[in-house]
Design an enzyme around this catalytic site. Structure first.
Site, PDB file in Angstrom:
ATOM      1  N   ASP A 345       4.362 -12.625   3.685  1.00  0.00           N
ATOM      2  CA  ASP A 345       3.848 -12.213   4.987  1.00  0.00           C
ATOM      3  C   ASP A 345       3.922 -13.401   5.957  1.00  0.00           C
ATOM      4  O   ASP A 345       4.105 -14.552   5.549  1.00  0.00           O
ATOM      5  CB  ASP A 345       2.414 -11.657   4.856  1.00  0.00           C
ATOM      6  N   GLU A 545      -5.358  -6.431  12.960  1.00  0.00           N
ATOM      7  CA  GLU A 545      -5.684  -7.404  11.915  1.00  0.00           C
ATOM      8  C   GLU A 545      -7.105  -7.981  12.086  1.00  0.00           C
ATOM      9  O   GLU A 545      -8.043  -7.245  12.395  1.00  0.00           O
ATOM     10  CB  GLU A 545      -4.596  -8.486  11.858  1.00  0.00           C
TER      11      GLU A 545
END
Ligand code: BGC
Ligand code: BGC
Length: 670
Positions: A345, A545
């Site tokens: 990621d 997020e």
């Protein structure tokens, strides 16, 4: 020298031919960096470094194999790998962010992949044409390297090709979890794949397979459901369709794209719902959890031949998933038999322990094949080279990583596609088209969950609403494309306002009822005493997020909406009339609406519906019925949200699977 002259002559000639044939400036701009249009052309034109000359014949032999699209994937991978240098291999293993990668960088290093991070539009602008130009200049540059290995371009098309202005934006996954319809997932996947391919991109970092257990987590809306069986079913169908049903070692059909099952694994289980947080379980306890179902969505996607998997930022008992060899290699690659590539990621290796060298070594040895190092991609590749030379990463591990990456590239036809093809231009013409938006509108209809359908003077609210003559739609959220889309839309965190093309909720209602009812919009809740129906839209502002992580008492409508609800109450009392009151919630997760459920005649959870707001009017005022059911448990007292799965029934406002239809029946979730 001679080669160089031949090359520039051919560029001039090809440009002249192109211009003569089309007479169009756009063609020139799309292919401005180079006229190289396929790998084979590039290989013919490339100026090979002198050092490679002794190797020339081996390379020529290898090219005959890896450029032959009639040969099986595995043979082509093997032939290409056999002629790659350590440097070439290392650069295949890195992905940089487009703002940090120039055309020259691509030519110089042969970087394997580039991404656009959330909201990272090309410097040219944010229209599909601008993206196509940027993506294709980088792709064309890759074809000029010694081996001509095509460049993989990745983006987060997590609810449509959502970074780009004018894209069709679908409901976020939680809404699709409410719709719970695998066939719908397939239709959506086809549209997404075409809108992604239109700009030359071959890869999307989707779907997210989280099954959120605690809605304090800011990524709750990226998961389909708290239930792993739902996630497995919906994500499995989506992946298969997105990748065009590609089978092991076969070639993908055109208009399909590479999917990414993310984020592996346990992200919905972190303490307090913290994003990138820790799952407080021993490794053995976590293995039990895996066996109890959270691995199933990954199994389903591996069965659908998902080509890539992204580890999660979270840790299990303090160990980050990115450096967890047991999870990435033993469980994912060996136990599940995942043959694709593991991509780290965004800058995630930086969260692992040790020096940069240790981070790279540990993650690669744990099973990461490609590193998403937005800024540090060059350093990362150099580090891999150094670590392989020092024996910290084995050549075998590097070859395995490169084999996995190349396999993805061959299977997705990257070696055989034309950069900036005529077909791509056709797809650009369809970008955000009425047909594509129709699929999204259908998804909105299916994603709505009717939570309350009260009795109003002997009639159900959803029958009574048909008698409307004067409707006031209240709230700024009723006229706000940005809010109805949520995060990951145009920008990474999303933004309230008129951010892209779409239909606001109030517009949809007006279009649906204009023949028989008056519609007004009241942003702050001032009411016309004549209104017989009040539709109030409340909920959350966009976030993504960690920016969406909240304390339990933060799970409620934004303060402006709380004020709106109060104003409406006061106005109704002052007007002394009794309109039908419908509450619509626009949010990425269950929020505290206890006080209003009693006061409103009907309540609809609309999640984050995306650009096609008229899907709401289709159901509320049109002939479509409600079919959605809750993919998440909705508690009464949000201070107890951390323990919600152990609360007694009496503490649950709406259970998982709850949903009503217009006739007042409870729907069953299958
Ligand atoms: C990028 C996102 C990325 C995030 C990571 C942002 O700046 O735009 O793509 O997910 O950083 O924290
Ligand atoms: C997110 C990923 C995303 C990546 C690239 C990260 O911050 O966690 O889901 O794919 O950024 O934008």
């Amino acid at each position: 020298m001679k080669n160089k002259i031949v090359k520039s002559l051919s560029i001039i000639l090809a440009s002249a031919l192109l211009l003569a044939a089309c007479g169009k400036a756009e063609v020139e701009s799309v292919l401005s960096e180079t006229t190289v249009s396929s790998v084979a052309d590039a290989i013919e034109e490339v100026v090979e470094p002198a050092a490679e000359e002794s190797d020339g014949s081996a390379l020529e032999e290898a090219k005959k194999i890896y450029l032959d699209k009639d040969l099986p994937v595995s043979e082509r991978v093997e032939a290409l790998l056999s002629v790659m240098t350590l440097e070439e291999k290392a650069y295949q293993c890195v992905q940089g962010e487009q703002a940090n990668v120039t055309v020259e960088d691509v030519k110089r290093t042969g970087i394997g992949s580039v991404l656009s991070g959330g909201g990272s539009a090309p410097s040219y602008g944010n229209l599909p044409e601008h993206w196509q130009k940027r993506v294709n200049e980088l792709k064309a540059a890759a074809l000029e390297t010694r081996l001509g290995i095509p460049l993989l371009y990745g983006i987060d098309a997590v609810h449509g090709n959502n970074n780009i202005y004018g894209a069709t934006v679908f409901p976020h996954n939680i809404g699709l979890g409410a719709a719970n319809d695998p066939e719908l997932m397939e239709e959506i996947a086809h549209v997404v794949a075409r809108e992604v391919r239109a700009v030359g991109v071959q890869y999307s970092f989707a779907p997210c397979l989280a099954n959120p257990q605690n809605e304090r987590w800011g990524r709750t809306y990226e998961g389909f459901s708290e239930n792993t069986a739902d996630v497995a079913k919906l994500a499995g169908a989506f992946v298969a369709a997105l990748q065009g049903g590609v089978k092991d070692d076969e070639y993908m059909p055109a208009d399909a794209i590479i999917a990414c099952a993310k984020h592996f694994i346990g992200e919905g289980y972190t303490a307090e719902g913290e994003n990138q947080g820790d799952v407080k379980m021993s490794a053995a306890e976590f293995d039990e959890l895996l066996a109890m179902g959270i691995l199933d969505p990954y199994k389903a996607c591996v069965d659908s031949n998902v080509l890539t998997v992204m580890p999660s930022y979270n840790s299990i008992d303090g160990l980050k998933c990115h450096e967890n060899k047991h999870l990435l290699t033993d469980v994912l690659k060996e136990q599940l038999g995942f043959k694709g590539m593991v991509i780290s990621d965004y800058n995630a290796i930086g969260q692992c322990k040790g020096t940069y060298d240790e981070e790279v070594a540990n993650c690669m040895n744990a099973g990461v094949d490609m590193f998403m190092e937005a800024q540090e991609w060059d350093r990362c590749a150099k580090t891999i080279i150094k670590l392989v030379e020092a024996g910290e990463i084995s050549e075998e591990r590097l070859d395995d990583a490169v084999t996995r990456i190349l396999r993805v590239k061959f299977m997705s036809n990257m070696f055989d596609e034309e950069v900036g093809s005529a077909h791509e231009n056709e797809l650009i013409g369809e970008f955000g088209s009425a047909e594509n938006r129709e699929v999204a509108r259908c998804a909105v209809r299916e994603s709505l969950v009717l939570l309350k359908n009260g009795n109003v003077n002997g009639k159900l609210a959803m029958e009574k609403i048909k008698e409307a003559t004067n409707i006031t739609v209240c709230g700024t959220g009723a006229f706000d494309i940005g809010r109805q889309c949520g995060g990951w839309t145009i920008s990474w965190e999303g933004k309230s306002g008129n951010i892209t093309i779409g239909t606001p909720i109030v517009q949809g209602i007006y279009d649906e009822v204009k023949e028989y009812a008056k519609v007004s919009h009241s942003a702050r809740g001032e009411l016309d005493a004549e209104s017989d129906v009040i539709v109030t839209v409340v909920g959350e502002n966009p976030y993504s997020e960690s920016g969406g992580d909240v304390k339990a008492n933060g799970l409620k409508p934004i303060s402006g909406d709380v004020k709106l609800l109060e104003t409406i109450e006061e106005q109704i009392a002052a007007n002394g009339n009794d309109p039908l009151k419908v509450l619509i919630v626009i949010a990425g997760r269950p929020i505290d609406i206890n006080d209003y459920v009693d006061k409103y005649d009907a309540v609809v959870m609309a999640f984050l519906p995306g650009t096609e707001g008229e899907g709401i009017a289709d159901v509320l005022f049109g002939d479509y019925d409600f079919t959605g059911t809750l993919p998440m448990t909705w508690v009464k007292d949000f201070s107890k949200v951390n323990e919600k799965h152990s609360l007694p029934e009496s503490e649950i406002l709406f259970p998982y699977g709850f949903g009503l239809n217009k006739a007042g029946n409870s729907l069953t979730r299958e």
